[in-house]
Design an enzyme around this catalytic site. Sequence first.
Site, PDB file in Angstrom:
ATOM      1  N   GLU A 130      -8.491   5.433   5.145  1.00 19.90           N
ATOM      2  CA  GLU A 130      -9.186   4.955   6.357  1.00 19.90           C
ATOM      3  C   GLU A 130      -9.486   6.115   7.300  1.00 19.90           C
ATOM      4  OE1 GLU A 130      -7.481   1.385   8.037  1.00 19.90           O
ATOM      5  OE2 GLU A 130      -8.446   1.780   9.961  1.00 19.90           O
ATOM      6  N   ASP A 171       7.740   3.966  -2.390  1.00 14.74           N
ATOM      7  CA  ASP A 171       7.097   2.730  -2.851  1.00 14.74           C
ATOM      8  C   ASP A 171       6.584   1.950  -1.635  1.00 14.74           C
ATOM      9  OD1 ASP A 171       6.596   0.142  -3.727  1.00 14.74           O
ATOM     10  OD2 ASP A 171       8.329   0.057  -5.061  1.00 14.74           O
TER      11      ASP A 171
HETATM   12  C1  MEV Z   1      -7.226  -0.750  11.962  1.00 18.33           C
HETATM   13  O1  MEV Z   1      -6.938  -0.217  10.698  1.00 18.33           O
HETATM   14  C2  MEV Z   1      -5.960  -0.995  12.739  1.00 18.33           C
HETATM   15  C3  MEV Z   1      -6.136  -1.700  14.090  1.00 18.33           C
HETATM   16  O2  MEV Z   1      -6.855  -2.912  13.901  1.00 18.33           O
HETATM   17  C4  MEV Z   1      -4.755  -1.954  14.622  1.00 18.33           C
HETATM   18  C5  MEV Z   1      -4.719  -2.820  15.858  1.00 18.33           C
HETATM   19  O3  MEV Z   1      -5.637  -3.642  16.072  1.00 18.33           O
HETATM   20  O4  MEV Z   1      -3.728  -2.680  16.595  1.00 18.33           O
HETATM   21  C6  MEV Z   1      -6.946  -0.852  15.023  1.00 18.33           C
END
Ligand code: MEV
Length: 438
Positions: free
Chosen positions: A85, A296
Amino acid sequence: MAEAVSGFSKFNKEEKINWLAKTYFSQPEIAIQTLKQYWNEDQKLQQLHDEFIENTVSNFYLPMGIAPNFLINGKYYTVPMVIEESSVVAAAAKAAKFWSTRGGFKTTVVNSEKIGQVHFLYKGETAKLVKFFSEIKLKFFSATEHITKNMQKRGGGILDIELRNKTNELENYFQLHVTFETKDSMGANFINSCLEQFAATLKEEAQSYKDFTVEEKNITVVMSILSNYVPNCIVRAEVSCKVEELTEKKIENPVEFAEKFVQAVRIAEVETFRAVTHNKGIMNGIDAVVLATGNDFRAVEAGVHAYASRNGKYSSLSHAKIENGIFSFWMEIPLALGTVGGLTSLHPLVKIALEILEKPSAQELMQIVAATGLAQNFAALRSLTTTGIQEGHMKMHLNNILNQHQATAEERKTITSFFENNPITHASVVEMIESLRK
Ligand code: MEV
């Protein structure tokens, strides 16, 4: 449509790939070329990866990034992260930097106990089983001495074995509920080997126990397996500072920021839909370090989410408060990790990751992972309660859109500089690519 294939595992790698290409691809040559493009030139290294699993056809790359400036209990760490990501590593690095000038992360290992269970069925008088168990309990320890010897030298081993009556929940169902200390190893193989020996001892001893009837002697062991739920293997991570010290470029009014931040955490404490996403943000940091260090991540995920539901409702793993002008943000999570055994001495990049972390003990790694999770959660909540998440996310995602559209170096330069001062959306980037190409 594909048909069932027999004897697939006996095919060699080349045959497996040919079968795949022929069965699923209209251009088999291209599929074969792509799969092979990811093979490592070093045959020994490739073989190592081939042998991690069954039916390996290629290697699946994920980026390994690093988040520097993690000040944890007064020591600086550079944290290796493996994740796909776009914005995660940048967010971790930003939060680490932010807290490094505000006292850093304070972490402690609360406890480090692992759990395994032998699940069995016993049809008979419970009192007799209880007596039988107390009479043979020591035999469980002696029968596993050959397995526990080395672990004991490292200060670990079997902590306790308990007989648990579960017949209120399921007819005839009992357990040996066993706790372990596995020191620097995650301990899965050690625990499972001990459990399988306990199961054998249990059955064997029952057969010759003179107070049991024939039916009572015939204990059925259903299964013996460790539990990935480790509510007594807990690490705590915390950051705190005076509210006014929260001030920075994007936090002009620290009081307003701190209050909104605490509200955001409270919402995740009471609202499951939000809690799941909130915790997912924490796991962005946790999984990335868990993966980089060869641990893991499925085990960690399963255990952490069960812990988030321990009070009967899925809730936030982290908490925040403002008290006497001090903003505090913390979490306690279960983490069963290892820094020896498993992939740790096999995967060359895992070895590198552990060296970057200066060869931590399992307990030190628990603290680093927890700090990264908390940093990730802080970064997400800071964005969500100030600019919104898309600004930072899309900045990082811009490259992915440009890659999808095979943008040239010239196009990249023009587009990147335009979006420095304009909001990025997928549509607006594509529109600009198209207009440049007209
Ligand atoms: C995205 O990968 C994670 C978030 O959605 C976490 C959150 O909303 O606290 C940004």
